[in-house]
Design a protein around this motif. Structure first.
Motif, PDB file in Angstrom:
ATOM      1  N   ILE A  41     -20.696   1.407 146.245  1.00 34.16           N
ATOM      2  CA  ILE A  41     -21.019   1.161 147.647  1.00 34.16           C
ATOM      3  C   ILE A  41     -20.339  -0.078 148.012  1.00 34.16           C
ATOM      4  CG2 ILE A  41     -22.557   1.139 149.667  1.00 34.16           C
ATOM      5  CD1 ILE A  41     -24.201   3.092 148.169  1.00 34.16           C
ATOM      6  N   TYR A  42     -20.802  -1.158 147.418  1.00 35.00           N
ATOM      7  CA  TYR A  42     -20.288  -2.444 147.769  1.00 35.00           C
ATOM      8  C   TYR A  42     -19.397  -2.661 146.643  1.00 35.00           C
ATOM      9  CZ  TYR A  42     -24.687  -1.997 150.674  1.00 35.00           C
ATOM     10  OH  TYR A  42     -25.577  -1.543 151.587  1.00 35.00           O
ATOM     11  N   HIS A  43     -18.267  -2.232 146.696  1.00 33.37           N
ATOM     12  CA  HIS A  43     -17.349  -2.500 145.393  1.00 33.37           C
ATOM     13  C   HIS A  43     -16.477  -3.844 145.824  1.00 33.37           C
ATOM     14  CE1 HIS A  43     -15.138  -0.584 148.984  1.00 33.37           C
ATOM     15  NE2 HIS A  43     -13.864  -1.353 148.360  1.00 33.37           N
ATOM     16  N   SER A  44     -16.394  -4.258 146.822  1.00 39.30           N
ATOM     17  CA  SER A  44     -15.462  -5.619 147.018  1.00 39.30           C
ATOM     18  C   SER A  44     -16.298  -6.607 147.540  1.00 39.30           C
ATOM     19  CB  SER A  44     -14.361  -5.305 147.830  1.00 39.30           C
ATOM     20  OG  SER A  44     -13.646  -6.441 147.985  1.00 39.30           O
ATOM     21  N   GLN A  45     -16.734  -7.441 146.672  1.00 40.62           N
ATOM     22  CA  GLN A  45     -17.285  -8.713 147.382  1.00 40.62           C
ATOM     23  C   GLN A  45     -16.528  -9.609 148.013  1.00 40.62           C
ATOM     24  OE1 GLN A  45     -19.081 -10.955 144.187  1.00 40.62           O
ATOM     25  NE2 GLN A  45     -19.302 -13.009 145.160  1.00 40.62           N
ATOM     26  N   SER A  46     -15.268  -9.568 147.962  1.00 42.23           N
ATOM     27  CA  SER A  46     -14.234 -10.665 148.731  1.00 42.23           C
ATOM     28  C   SER A  46     -14.325 -10.165 150.104  1.00 42.23           C
ATOM     29  CB  SER A  46     -13.055 -10.573 148.045  1.00 42.23           C
ATOM     30  OG  SER A  46     -12.413  -9.334 148.053  1.00 42.23           O
ATOM     31  N   HIS A  47     -14.481  -8.714 150.418  1.00 45.44           N
ATOM     32  CA  HIS A  47     -14.365  -8.273 151.831  1.00 45.44           C
ATOM     33  C   HIS A  47     -15.584  -8.176 152.478  1.00 45.44           C
ATOM     34  CE1 HIS A  47     -10.872  -6.568 149.771  1.00 45.44           C
ATOM     35  NE2 HIS A  47     -10.048  -6.272 151.102  1.00 45.44           N
ATOM     36  N   ALA A  48     -16.740  -8.809 151.788  1.00 49.41           N
ATOM     37  CA  ALA A  48     -17.976  -8.621 152.408  1.00 49.41           C
ATOM     38  C   ALA A  48     -18.233  -9.951 153.249  1.00 49.41           C
ATOM     39  CB  ALA A  48     -18.975  -8.594 151.585  1.00 49.41           C
ATOM     40  N   THR A  49     -18.911  -9.860 154.278  1.00 45.48           N
ATOM     41  CA  THR A  49     -19.231 -10.825 155.224  1.00 45.48           C
ATOM     42  C   THR A  49     -20.533 -11.546 154.939  1.00 45.48           C
ATOM     43  OG1 THR A  49     -19.863  -9.536 156.934  1.00 45.48           O
ATOM     44  CG2 THR A  49     -17.628  -9.775 156.989  1.00 45.48           C
ATOM     45  N   PRO A  50     -20.799 -12.593 155.385  1.00 48.83           N
ATOM     46  CA  PRO A  50     -22.204 -13.259 155.251  1.00 48.83           C
ATOM     47  C   PRO A  50     -23.249 -12.301 155.674  1.00 48.83           C
ATOM     48  CG  PRO A  50     -20.713 -14.914 155.863  1.00 48.83           C
ATOM     49  CD  PRO A  50     -19.928 -13.640 155.958  1.00 48.83           C
ATOM     50  N   THR A  51     -23.084 -11.578 156.871  1.00 52.53           N
ATOM     51  CA  THR A  51     -23.974 -10.709 157.315  1.00 52.53           C
ATOM     52  C   THR A  51     -23.799  -9.022 156.927  1.00 52.53           C
ATOM     53  OG1 THR A  51     -22.910 -10.435 159.368  1.00 52.53           O
ATOM     54  CG2 THR A  51     -24.577 -12.314 159.056  1.00 52.53           C
ATOM     55  N   GLY A  52     -22.659  -9.065 156.139  1.00 51.80           N
ATOM     56  CA  GLY A  52     -22.235  -7.605 155.984  1.00 51.80           C
ATOM     57  C   GLY A  52     -22.717  -7.092 154.667  1.00 51.80           C
ATOM     58  N   GLY A  53     -21.811  -6.356 153.947  1.00 52.39           N
ATOM     59  CA  GLY A  53     -22.128  -5.597 152.639  1.00 52.39           C
ATOM     60  C   GLY A  53     -22.571  -6.493 151.427  1.00 52.39           C
ATOM     61  N   PHE A  54     -22.050  -7.981 151.161  1.00 49.47           N
ATOM     62  CA  PHE A  54     -22.658  -8.828 150.265  1.00 49.47           C
ATOM     63  C   PHE A  54     -23.930  -8.977 150.432  1.00 49.47           C
ATOM     64  CE2 PHE A  54     -22.606 -13.005 148.290  1.00 49.47           C
ATOM     65  CZ  PHE A  54     -22.489 -12.815 147.273  1.00 49.47           C
ATOM     66  N   SER A  55     -24.335  -9.317 151.555  1.00 46.74           N
ATOM     67  CA  SER A  55     -26.052  -9.597 151.640  1.00 46.74           C
ATOM     68  C   SER A  55     -26.713  -8.309 151.744  1.00 46.74           C
ATOM     69  CB  SER A  55     -26.215 -10.461 153.157  1.00 46.74           C
ATOM     70  OG  SER A  55     -25.582  -9.468 154.096  1.00 46.74           O
ATOM     71  N   LEU A  56     -26.194  -7.385 151.963  1.00 49.22           N
ATOM     72  CA  LEU A  56     -27.043  -5.892 151.777  1.00 49.22           C
ATOM     73  C   LEU A  56     -26.863  -5.651 150.504  1.00 49.22           C
ATOM     74  CD1 LEU A  56     -25.674  -3.776 154.913  1.00 49.22           C
ATOM     75  CD2 LEU A  56     -27.914  -4.741 154.242  1.00 49.22           C
ATOM     76  N   TYR A  57     -26.017  -5.904 149.724  1.00 44.46           N
ATOM     77  CA  TYR A  57     -26.075  -5.607 148.108  1.00 44.46           C
ATOM     78  C   TYR A  57     -27.106  -6.307 147.476  1.00 44.46           C
ATOM     79  CZ  TYR A  57     -24.610  -5.690 143.131  1.00 44.46           C
ATOM     80  OH  TYR A  57     -24.824  -5.598 141.843  1.00 44.46           O
ATOM     81  N   TYR A  58     -27.308  -7.714 147.590  1.00 44.21           N
ATOM     82  CA  TYR A  58     -28.556  -8.495 147.143  1.00 44.21           C
ATOM     83  C   TYR A  58     -29.693  -7.997 147.613  1.00 44.21           C
ATOM     84  CZ  TYR A  58     -25.186 -11.169 144.156  1.00 44.21           C
ATOM     85  OH  TYR A  58     -24.293 -11.421 143.445  1.00 44.21           O
ATOM     86  N   PHE A  59     -29.636  -7.784 148.987  1.00 40.86           N
ATOM     87  CA  PHE A  59     -30.938  -6.942 149.426  1.00 40.86           C
ATOM     88  C   PHE A  59     -31.592  -5.794 148.690  1.00 40.86           C
ATOM     89  CE2 PHE A  59     -33.175  -4.032 152.309  1.00 40.86           C
ATOM     90  CZ  PHE A  59     -34.302  -4.642 152.582  1.00 40.86           C
ATOM     91  N   HIS A  60     -30.519  -5.207 148.599  1.00 39.79           N
ATOM     92  CA  HIS A  60     -30.859  -3.910 147.740  1.00 39.79           C
ATOM     93  C   HIS A  60     -31.343  -4.003 146.351  1.00 39.79           C
ATOM     94  CE1 HIS A  60     -29.866  -1.147 150.846  1.00 39.79           C
ATOM     95  NE2 HIS A  60     -28.459  -1.530 150.945  1.00 39.79           N
ATOM     96  N   VAL A  61     -30.541  -5.074 145.847  1.00 38.82           N
ATOM     97  CA  VAL A  61     -30.880  -5.256 144.323  1.00 38.82           C
ATOM     98  C   VAL A  61     -32.344  -5.807 144.119  1.00 38.82           C
ATOM     99  CG1 VAL A  61     -30.501  -7.027 142.320  1.00 38.82           C
ATOM    100  CG2 VAL A  61     -28.631  -5.862 143.634  1.00 38.82           C
ATOM    101  N   PHE A  62     -32.642  -6.634 145.402  1.00 38.32           N
ATOM    102  CA  PHE A  62     -34.299  -7.272 145.153  1.00 38.32           C
ATOM    103  C   PHE A  62     -35.098  -6.230 145.612  1.00 38.32           C
ATOM    104  CE2 PHE A  62     -37.610  -8.479 148.244  1.00 38.32           C
ATOM    105  CZ  PHE A  62     -38.220  -9.484 147.444  1.00 38.32           C
ATOM    106  N   MET A  63     -34.659  -5.124 146.381  1.00 36.75           N
ATOM    107  CA  MET A  63     -35.916  -4.213 146.954  1.00 36.75           C
ATOM    108  C   MET A  63     -36.029  -3.225 145.604  1.00 36.75           C
ATOM    109  SD  MET A  63     -37.313  -4.489 149.831  1.00 36.75           S
ATOM    110  CE  MET A  63     -37.903  -2.970 149.556  1.00 36.75           C
ATOM    111  N   GLY A  64     -34.936  -3.110 144.648  1.00 36.12           N
ATOM    112  CA  GLY A  64     -34.748  -2.332 143.596  1.00 36.12           C
ATOM    113  C   GLY A  64     -35.874  -2.750 142.275  1.00 36.12           C
ATOM    114  N   PHE A  65     -35.658  -4.183 142.330  1.00 42.04           N
ATOM    115  CA  PHE A  65     -36.602  -4.868 141.407  1.00 42.04           C
ATOM    116  C   PHE A  65     -38.026  -5.126 141.667  1.00 42.04           C
ATOM    117  CE2 PHE A  65     -32.392  -6.490 139.640  1.00 42.04           C
ATOM    118  CZ  PHE A  65     -32.704  -6.431 138.118  1.00 42.04           C
ATOM    119  N   TYR A  66     -38.027  -5.090 143.147  1.00 45.61           N
ATOM    120  CA  TYR A  66     -39.381  -4.998 143.615  1.00 45.61           C
ATOM    121  C   TYR A  66     -40.154  -3.818 143.184  1.00 45.61           C
ATOM    122  CZ  TYR A  66     -43.333  -4.813 147.158  1.00 45.61           C
ATOM    123  OH  TYR A  66     -44.428  -4.587 147.549  1.00 45.61           O
TER     124      TYR A  66
END
Length: 289
Positions: A41-66
């Motif tokens: 889903i978030y295949h390209s970190q370089s195309h992510a914006t500070p409020t876009g896919g890049f931050s959502l990716y780490y939000f999902h990772v955090f929720m997954g580990f929680y």
């Protein structure tokens, strides 16, 4: 430490198989979502914006580990928490509401029943959980309900992520894609996909099936808890210990029941010693005094 833990692990063949399948499902779904779905889903970190896919990716990772942390913690606490009559001082004279257990050769408190798999009487025994290989009773009932809740949440979360993933996998949401997910065994016979696609379809189906199973379990047990009943009491429509939903939840989750569900590390002692319980009539009489 290892020897003390081994005595709580599943002993029978069916329990071992179910426990192994549970561990496989938990970890396979976690690995699938973390290393296949999210990167897709978030295949390209370089195309992510500070409020876009890049931050959502780490939000999902955090929720997954929680969620994963809570699942594994509750599973561990279910296994290691002693909720039996072992080590307790029991009266030699049968009190009102008590019964004599011929197997344990001791008096058994109200709401306690003998488990022939665990080979002991369990305080406030709800049922024997095959997937954990242990009985669910007074002191680990909270962890069981929390385990089912977080497993249901994990499956629901995965299903949401998988919707986008499956859309990109098949190119569209069609009858074929839906049937492939719902019936993976049939798709392996009639659908000419590569092995990786078959694994992806199987894992997506596992999340969907897991959501319905754990969701049904959670609703069933939380309704029982709100009504102040264990499985035996619901089966025979016994409402002797129904003190109202707040008091009933306190007996399940402990005195700090409002926040105890957030994490099982939160201390929330159960307001009962397992040897006696306030009945509905006694509770109503205390309220009128």
């Amino acid at each position: 430490m290892v020897s003390s833990l081994m005595r709580y692990l599943p002993k029978t063949g069916s329990d071992i198989c179910a426990f192994t399948f549970l561990l496989f499902s938990i970890h396979s779904i976690g690995i699938f979502e973390l290393f296949i779905v999210l990167p897709s889903i978030y295949h390209s970190q370089s195309h992510a914006t500070p409020t876009g896919g890049f931050s959502l990716y780490y939000f999902h990772v955090f929720m997954g580990f929680y969620i994963y942390f809570n699942v594994m913690l509750n599973l561990y606490l279910i296994i290691t928490t002693n909720t039996s009559i072992k080590g307790r001082m029991l009266p030699s004279i049968i009190r009102p509401g008590w019964r004599f257990c011929a197997v344990c050769e001791s008096n058994s408190p109200p709401r306690s029943f003998h488990c022939f798999t665990c080979k002991t009487c369990i305080l406030k025994r709800d049922h024997h959980c095959t997937f954990t290989g242990n009985c669910i009773g007074l002191y680990n009932h909270r962890y069981y309900v929390s385990l089912v809740f977080y497993m249901c949440l994990a499956c629901a979360y995965s299903c949401v992520l998988n919707f986008d993933f499956v859309y990109h996998l098949f190119g569209t949401v069609s009858v074929k894609s839906i049937l492939t997910i719902m019936f993976p065994m049939i798709s392996w016979i009639f659908y000419s996909g590569d092995s990786m696609t078959n694994v992806q379809v199987f894992m997506t189906s596992l999340c969907l099936v897991g959501f319905f199973l754990t969701g049904g379990l959670f609703v069933y047990h939380i309704v029982n808890s709100i009504n102040g009943q264990i499985v035996h009491e619901r089966t025979y429509n016994i409402k002797t210990y129904n003190l109202g939903w707040k008091e009933n939840l306190a007996l399940l989750l402990g005195k700090r029941w409002r926040i105890a569900w957030l994490c099982s590390l939160i201390k929330s002692p159960v307001p009962s010693d397992g040897l006696q319980y306030i009945t509905r009539e006694q509770y109503e009489s205390l309220k009128t005094m």
